[in-house]
Enzyme design. Sequence first.
Site, PDB file in Angstrom:
ATOM      1  CG  HIS A  63     -15.748  36.204   6.102  1.00 56.57           C
ATOM      2  ND1 HIS A  63     -16.965  36.039   5.864  1.00 56.57           N
ATOM      3  CD2 HIS A  63     -16.259  38.174   5.550  1.00 56.57           C
ATOM      4  CE1 HIS A  63     -17.912  36.578   5.517  1.00 56.57           C
ATOM      5  NE2 HIS A  63     -17.658  38.167   5.687  1.00 56.57           N
ATOM      6  CG  HIS A  88     -17.984  42.230   2.970  1.00 51.48           C
ATOM      7  ND1 HIS A  88     -17.276  40.976   1.874  1.00 51.48           N
ATOM      8  CD2 HIS A  88     -18.379  42.112   3.485  1.00 51.48           C
ATOM      9  CE1 HIS A  88     -16.565  40.155   3.048  1.00 51.48           C
ATOM     10  NE2 HIS A  88     -18.143  40.199   3.706  1.00 51.48           N
ATOM     11  CG  ASP A  89     -16.294  42.779   6.628  1.00 47.14           C
ATOM     12  OD1 ASP A  89     -17.882  43.902   6.110  1.00 47.14           O
ATOM     13  OD2 ASP A  89     -16.260  41.239   6.276  1.00 47.14           O
ATOM     14  CD  GLU A  92     -19.052  47.800   8.892  1.00 45.75           C
ATOM     15  OE1 GLU A  92     -19.031  49.017   8.605  1.00 45.75           O
ATOM     16  OE2 GLU A  92     -19.604  47.617   9.974  1.00 45.75           O
ATOM     17  CG  ASP A  93     -14.630  45.449   9.520  1.00 48.06           C
ATOM     18  OD1 ASP A  93     -15.839  45.997  10.355  1.00 48.06           O
ATOM     19  OD2 ASP A  93     -14.856  44.561   9.511  1.00 48.06           O
ATOM     20  CG  ASP A 155     -21.079  39.199   4.276  1.00 45.94           C
ATOM     21  OD1 ASP A 155     -20.104  38.906   4.479  1.00 45.94           O
ATOM     22  OD2 ASP A 155     -21.272  40.541   5.406  1.00 45.94           O
TER      23      ASP A 155
HETATM   24 MN    MN Z   1     -18.436  40.093   5.884  1.00 45.26          MN
END
Ligand code: MN
Length: 746
Positions: A63, A88-89, A92-93, A155
């Site tokens: 992704h 980018h993630d 967050e993740d 995204d």
């Molecule tokens: Mn994403």
Amino acid sequence: MNTTQINVEQEEKMVNDEFQSLLDAYLSTKHRKRVDIITKAFNFAKHAHKGVRRLSGEPYIMHPIAVAKIVCCEIGLGSTSICSALLHDVVEDTEYTVEDIENMFGPKIAQIVDGLTKISGGIFGEHASAQAENFKKLLLTMSDDIRVILIKIADRLHNMRTLGSQAVNKQYKIAGETLYLYAPLANRLGLNTIKTELEDLSFKFEHPEEYQAISQKLAATQEERDILFDDFAAPIRAELDSLGISYEIKQRVKSPYSIWRKMQTKHIPFEEIYDILAVRIIFEPEEIDTELNDCFNIYVKLSKIYTSHPDRTRDWVSHPKANGYQALHVTLMSKQGEWIEVQIRSRRMDDIAEKGFAAHWKYKDGEKTENASEMELDKWLATIKEILDDPQPDAMDFLDTIKLNLFASEIFVFTPKGELRTMPAGSTTLDFAFSIHTFVGSHCIGAKVNHKLVPINHKLNSGDQVEILTSKSVRPTREWLNIATTAKATTKILSILRKEEREARKKGEEILDEFFQKNDIVKDTLAIDKLCSVHGVAKSDALYVAIAEGKILLGREDIDALKEKAEVIGWKKLFSFGKKTKKQHKKAKETVGPDFDKKKLLSLTEDSVQNKYILCDYCKPIPGDTVMGYIDDDRHIVIHKLQCPTAERLKANRGNRVLGAKWEMNRTMLFPVSIYVKGFDKLGLLHKMTEVISHLHGVNIRKLEVECDDGIFECTIQMFVHDTKEVDEIINSLREIPDVKEATRI
Ligand code: MN
């Protein structure tokens, strides 16, 4: 080796190949060749997301690579953005923090990743209760660094491309947000190709059958268009060759979503859409200065071959749109007698039109170019900032205000000094006044447009010269909110009114307190309610304001009324009566509990529609309509058509409460529908129509409203039907009656 090992190796190869194709794409751009840092970002992200899979089953890292590829190839951004997209993630993740990113990749990338993390999970984050708050954050970060929003759009584009693996309720939420905000945002930033794809993808998920039908018709009619295009282009080629410039001429086919929109808004079938084909001429100018001239020279050549439509020439070359779009649009009559739009642009203009000028903006690694369209973007961002600075109590209002600003197309007006200003189409003199200055706006009494006196609600046209007239004694009123159309004017007026109302309420309450004290009356809700009822106002706030403004003068009668403690049927009791019936009606339906499975499709049967779910009173869905469910504040489930205006807002703003639904009816229940018919007022037309409906189809007409004017016949018929199939059959039969020109469900 066992199978698991083979899979691991295969996956590893797939991931590396995908990354290599990103690098190859990057290396073929004009950007600096910063392969090292991109590779470092890739390796770090791959390690951080290790072992995690997407719903599709792919390794998660696929992704971020895909997003980075969109950022590079489709938006044209450089290494900083590519690294940020790859990362980018991560925050967050995974366990890693923004500080980790900063230590490894420096402050700029860390700042962008931080921005992306703050607005993660869609503009309206998964766990966000206040979606508008999140959107505000997004816009704030955007005005700091536009790359945040560009990567966010990339995204979203990749999530939309892979939406098939999500549950239906999630599909509606994501597609709804996309249509409501991301597509307009992409459009506003000049990302035309991406905007179109976002719209088409949303459309495909929300209305799969319509999408299929239109795509099939487009494919079936392609050969016709090829012939038309070849015929039309041949003489143009001959003329342009004689000019000696290098150019490309190609077809532009309208997107399925725009075709569908037009069919819906104009109530016409596919076959009656005449602008599916447009022609685009893209040329390479000798020098950048000659671009404008070249456009007009080409136009002159074209008008020697074909007649041009006098009202349909649009010069976006000398006056670019606020999103940076530049081109000369003309409409010409083909030899077959059809109007065809021709868009003339230079290669540079075409690039900007497709990829957005944001990509070429400010981040050309240091050098800052100043041109008109870039300044327009700055101005727009400044407006967004101003709206953000004004506290808006109602979140939904705030979103609608921003959205209003995203959608508007533009007109050009001049100040008395000849300075050009861009305004949204439909702007009034009042909007223009507020665009100059809040003070000018709040004291605007009218204007001179092209030297003629006009009121504040006068709608401006492109080319108008506007001189605002002010008066010190003028103050904004509630009515101004109906006159203002721009976000800027509306927010300013609202904040002035709110401030004044606050002050008036305070003053009114003080006067009342004094009055109570002087006359020895106890101030309680009963007393206030009584005064409200005596003076016919709805609530205490309105009472205070009216007292402050001198509209209510407290006197003898008030004292008498207050002292006689007899019961009064106040407005409140009268009012709550009407409300209660609606609540009771709702109470009859089932509510959902906390463990309700939102992923399950609702089954709409005769039983569930009568006992469980509420059908939206506005869009009145019937079996066959594409519908969704929505869990409202009382935990009732309301069924809306997917295109219901309420549903459109809910999908984007309260997407977590949206449910998928499907009809499972046995055709025993009847639903109300209205059909609108327009035609020529001939004798016996009404008779023919009613005969078609009641005899041919055996459907009972419930109500009929007819209006005839100047030989035009218009009529609304209400009836009860089983499903959309029945409505479609009736509409088709009605359309077959001679003299009926239009028949649609409303
Ligand atoms: Mn994403």
